[in-house]
Design a protein around this motif. Structure first.
Motif, mmCIF file in Angstrom:
data_model
loop_
_atom_site.group_PDB
_atom_site.id
_atom_site.type_symbol
_atom_site.label_atom_id
_atom_site.label_comp_id
_atom_site.label_asym_id
_atom_site.label_seq_id
_atom_site.Cartn_x
_atom_site.Cartn_y
_atom_site.Cartn_z
ATOM 1 N N PHE A 51 0.837 -1.198 0.000
ATOM 2 C CA PHE A 51 0.000 0.000 0.000
ATOM 3 C C PHE A 51 0.877 1.255 0.000
ATOM 4 O O PHE A 51 0.665 2.178 -0.788
ATOM 5 N N ALA A 52 1.863 1.294 0.882
ATOM 6 C CA ALA A 52 2.734 2.472 0.979
ATOM 7 C C ALA A 52 3.506 2.691 -0.324
ATOM 8 O O ALA A 52 3.632 3.828 -0.800
ATOM 9 N N TRP A 53 4.000 1.610 -0.899
ATOM 10 C CA TRP A 53 4.791 1.720 -2.131
ATOM 11 C C TRP A 53 3.923 2.210 -3.295
ATOM 12 O O TRP A 53 4.277 3.158 -3.998
ATOM 13 N N VAL A 54 2.778 1.570 -3.505
ATOM 14 C CA VAL A 54 1.907 1.959 -4.618
ATOM 15 C C VAL A 54 1.346 3.362 -4.394
ATOM 16 O O VAL A 54 1.237 4.146 -5.340
ATOM 17 N N ARG A 55 1.026 3.715 -3.165
ATOM 18 C CA ARG A 55 0.534 5.063 -2.887
ATOM 19 C C ARG A 55 1.576 6.111 -3.281
ATOM 20 O O ARG A 55 1.256 7.119 -3.895
ATOM 21 N N ARG A 56 2.812 5.843 -2.949
ATOM 22 C CA ARG A 56 3.880 6.788 -3.274
ATOM 23 C C ARG A 56 4.048 6.926 -4.792
ATOM 24 O O ARG A 56 4.290 8.013 -5.308
ATOM 25 N N GLU A 57 3.898 5.832 -5.514
ATOM 26 C CA GLU A 57 4.133 5.842 -6.963
ATOM 27 C C GLU A 57 2.895 6.187 -7.789
ATOM 28 O O GLU A 57 3.025 6.762 -8.861
ATOM 29 N N ALA A 58 1.697 5.830 -7.296
ATOM 30 C CA ALA A 58 0.501 5.980 -8.144
ATOM 31 C C ALA A 58 -0.708 6.570 -7.446
ATOM 32 O O ALA A 58 -1.761 6.711 -8.066
ATOM 33 N N GLY A 59 -0.634 6.844 -6.144
ATOM 34 C CA GLY A 59 -1.751 7.464 -5.450
ATOM 35 C C GLY A 59 -2.522 6.495 -4.558
ATOM 36 O O GLY A 59 -2.363 5.279 -4.643
ATOM 37 N N VAL A 60 -3.363 7.085 -3.719
ATOM 38 C CA VAL A 60 -4.111 6.327 -2.714
ATOM 39 C C VAL A 60 -5.099 5.353 -3.339
ATOM 40 O O VAL A 60 -5.210 4.207 -2.906
ATOM 41 N N GLU A 61 -5.830 5.801 -4.360
ATOM 42 C CA GLU A 61 -6.841 4.929 -4.968
ATOM 43 C C GLU A 61 -6.203 3.690 -5.590
ATOM 44 O O GLU A 61 -6.681 2.564 -5.395
ATOM 45 N N ALA A 62 -5.114 3.880 -6.308
ATOM 46 C CA ALA A 62 -4.416 2.734 -6.912
ATOM 47 C C ALA A 62 -3.873 1.800 -5.825
ATOM 48 O O ALA A 62 -3.932 0.571 -5.957
ATOM 49 N N ALA A 63 -3.358 2.376 -4.743
ATOM 50 C CA ALA A 63 -2.830 1.571 -3.642
ATOM 51 C C ALA A 63 -3.934 0.741 -2.996
ATOM 52 O O ALA A 63 -3.757 -0.460 -2.729
ATOM 53 N N ALA A 64 -5.065 1.368 -2.730
ATOM 54 C CA ALA A 64 -6.184 0.655 -2.109
ATOM 55 C C ALA A 64 -6.658 -0.483 -3.009
ATOM 56 O O ALA A 64 -6.870 -1.608 -2.544
ATOM 57 N N ASN A 65 -6.811 -0.214 -4.283
ATOM 58 C CA ASN A 65 -7.246 -1.256 -5.219
ATOM 59 C C ASN A 65 -6.237 -2.396 -5.304
ATOM 60 O O ASN A 65 -6.607 -3.567 -5.330
ATOM 61 N N THR A 66 -4.961 -2.050 -5.318
ATOM 62 C CA THR A 66 -3.906 -3.062 -5.417
ATOM 63 C C THR A 66 -3.937 -4.015 -4.230
ATOM 64 O O THR A 66 -3.908 -5.240 -4.405
ATOM 65 N N VAL A 67 -3.993 -3.478 -3.019
ATOM 66 C CA VAL A 67 -3.934 -4.362 -1.852
ATOM 67 C C VAL A 67 -5.234 -5.135 -1.658
ATOM 68 O O VAL A 67 -5.210 -6.254 -1.157
ATOM 69 N N LEU A 68 -6.358 -4.554 -2.065
ATOM 70 C CA LEU A 68 -7.609 -5.307 -1.968
ATOM 71 C C LEU A 68 -7.626 -6.471 -2.957
ATOM 72 O O LEU A 68 -8.110 -7.554 -2.638
ATOM 73 N N VAL A 69 -7.072 -6.259 -4.141
ATOM 74 C CA VAL A 69 -6.959 -7.360 -5.107
ATOM 75 C C VAL A 69 -6.023 -8.438 -4.559
ATOM 76 O O VAL A 69 -6.318 -9.631 -4.640
#
Length: 182
Positions: A100-118
């Motif tokens: 979540f922290a990595w994707v949020r830093r690179e692509a934003g909160v929404e992308a991070a949330a979707n990534t970890v939920l998947v």
């Protein structure tokens, strides 16, 4: 910053109960889960955490980190199925937070949330985040190494290089050569 923390908190409030719900209800029956559980039990009973044994025989086919963590869990929570699976739950949650922290830093909160939920809803999350096997540990260490490797491509600082080697080492201790595939 606040939306990041709120989003992560909501995700964790969903995942923690889902991963812990009736964690010890089903018997330890998968072959690899049984091997980890019994090897760890023998470590606790014998007091010998250096030499893994399974049914009294030397067990050197797999690295020791899952046995050590399960043994530690046994020491804290007793000899039960929940204690066998708890290290995987913890490493699954750590992998989610890190990703979540990595994707949020690179692509934003929404992308991070979707990534970890998947991830949590995928076969890997459903199967291995609630199992007394080494795969959740390996996933965490590979995710850590991937993140650090990505940072090294951008900035070759000594601290990131040392951390990269350290997490690969822990990955190797959790599952063997599979960690070096990164």
């Amino acid at each position: 910053m606040m939306s990041y923390l709120k989003t992560l908190l909501v995700i964790l409030c969903l995942l923690v109960p889902a991963l812990l719900y009736s964690l010890g209800e089903r018997p330890v029956s998968k072959v690899q889960e049984v091997r980890v559980a019994e090897t760890a039990r023998e470590m606790v009973v014998s007091g010998n955490w250096a030499v893994p044994r399974y049914n009294g025989e030397l067990r050197l086919q797999k690295p020791p980190l899952p046995y050590w963590l399960t043994s530690a869990s046994y020491k804290v929570f007793g000899l039960n199925a929940t204690a066998v699976r708890l290290p995987a739950v913890i490493f699954g949650l750590l992998a989610v937070v890190l990703l979540f922290a990595w994707v949020r830093r690179e692509a934003g909160v929404e992308a991070a949330a979707n990534t970890v939920l998947v991830l949590a809803a995928s076969y890997i999350g459903v199967r291995y985040f609630r199992s007394g096997e080494a795969d959740a540990m390996l996933l965490f260490f590979i995710t850590s190494a991937s993140m650090l490797g990505y940072q090294l491509l951008q900035n070759k600082d000594v601290r990131s290089q040392a951390m990269f080697g350290l997490v690969l080492g822990f990955g190797f201790l959790s599952k063997g050569p599979a960690a070096l595939a990164i």
